[in-house]
Structures are given as C-alpha cells and as structure tokens.
Design an enzyme around this catalytic site. Structure first.
Site, PDB file in Angstrom:
ATOM      1  CG  ASN A  46      -0.438  -0.587   2.771  1.00  0.00           C
ATOM      2  OD1 ASN A  46      -0.031  -0.690   2.648  1.00  0.00           O
ATOM      3  ND2 ASN A  46      -0.744   0.254   3.510  1.00  0.00           N
ATOM      4  CB  ILE A  47       1.689   4.086  -2.327  1.00  0.00           C
ATOM      5  CG1 ILE A  47       2.857   2.184  -2.788  1.00  0.00           C
ATOM      6  CG2 ILE A  47       2.454   5.091  -2.445  1.00  0.00           C
ATOM      7  CD1 ILE A  47       2.840   2.509  -4.269  1.00  0.00           C
ATOM      8  CB  CYS A  57      -5.477  -1.516  -1.878  1.00  0.00           C
ATOM      9  SG  CYS A  57      -6.709  -0.384  -0.870  1.00  0.00           S
ATOM     10  CD  GLU A  59      -5.460  -6.403  -0.971  1.00  0.00           C
ATOM     11  OE1 GLU A  59      -5.311  -4.750  -0.572  1.00  0.00           O
ATOM     12  OE2 GLU A  59      -5.832  -6.428  -0.668  1.00  0.00           O
TER      13      GLU A  59
END
Ligand code: THU
Length: 135
Positions: A46-47, A57, A59
């Site tokens: 996540n950034i 996210c 994913e």
C-alpha cells in the site's frame, strides 16, 4: 513446485513486500503478491499519500504491475497484514476483472495462513464484462 510450497512462497513474497509499505498515516501496512499463470510473481504494497484519497492498496499495486507486464490470468494472490485483514471492496472488484477463480490467501506477518478463499467468494454476483454486453 508443489501447491503448498507455492502457497508458502507467495505468502513469503507478500510478507517481504509488507516491509516496504508506505503507510505513514494509517500505520497499517499491507503486502501482496500475485502469481501469474506463467509462474511469475508480482508483489505490491500500500502506498499512502498526504492527500489521503490518493492512497492505493497493496493488492491493486501487485495486480497493476502484473497487468502492465502483460499478465492477465492469475492463479493466486496472497495478502499479508498484521492482523489478517481481508481485501477491500475496490480490490475485490479489480481482482474480479481478471478472474473469479483466483485463490486468495490471507495471512498475517508471522506467516500464519488465516483464510483461503477465492475472488468469487469475496465478491459474489460481481459486476463484469458480461454486464456491459447485455442489450
Ligand atoms: N489497504 C490495502 O492496502 N489493502 C486493502 O485491501 C485494505 C486497505 C490499505 C490502504 C491504506 O493504506 C491502509 O490499508 C488502511 O486503510
């Protein structure tokens, strides 16, 4: 590679990625790793951003990296958090775009597998390409 070895490897990759998460605002790190059908693994974190809604996210970072490398079919995705949190609704929708049968492993940072599920279980009755084509 045996299925359980592959699962462990994917969780390990997600746990490694977890360490690189950029989550200074929520302090909730997430690591992900997606296994493409050719055996290649793409990780993601996540950034977060000081402009909070710009956060992405883990994913989706993993999936977008894979898709931009030309991969569109995924066998499995592993998600690692401190407490075994499950993918958010937006990530479920993005996963659904690339296959409802993808296996989802949810694990914690100790490497413990909390849950094994699939995209179709996480997002029943998903909106998809077929809905756009119906007249
Ligand atoms: N987050 C993910 O990376 N994946 C999810 O599926 C749930 C939420 C991140 C976004 C944000 O940086 C932090 O977790 C708290 O919401």
């Amino acid at each position: 590679m045996a299925a359980n070895e592959m699962r462990e490897k994917l969780i390990e990759k997600a746990a490694e990625a977890y360490q690189k998460a950029h989550a200074p605002y929520s302090n909730y790190s997430v690591g992900a790793a997606v296994l493409a059908d050719d055996g290649e693994i793409y990780d993601g974190i996540n950034i977060e951003n000081a402009v909070y809604p710009l956060t992405i996210c883990a994913e989706r970072v993993a999936i977008f990296k894979a898709v931009s490398a030309g991969k569109k079919k995924f066998k499995a995705i592993a998600v690692v958090t401190k407490n075994g949190g499950t993918p958010c609704g937006s990530c479920r929708q993005v996963m659904a775009e690339f296959g409802l049968d993808t296996v989802v492993y949810i694990a914690d940072t100790s490497g413990k597998l909390i849950q094994t599920t699939t995209v179709s279980e996480l997002l029943p009755n998903a909106f998809g390409e077929g809905d756009l084509n119906e007249s």
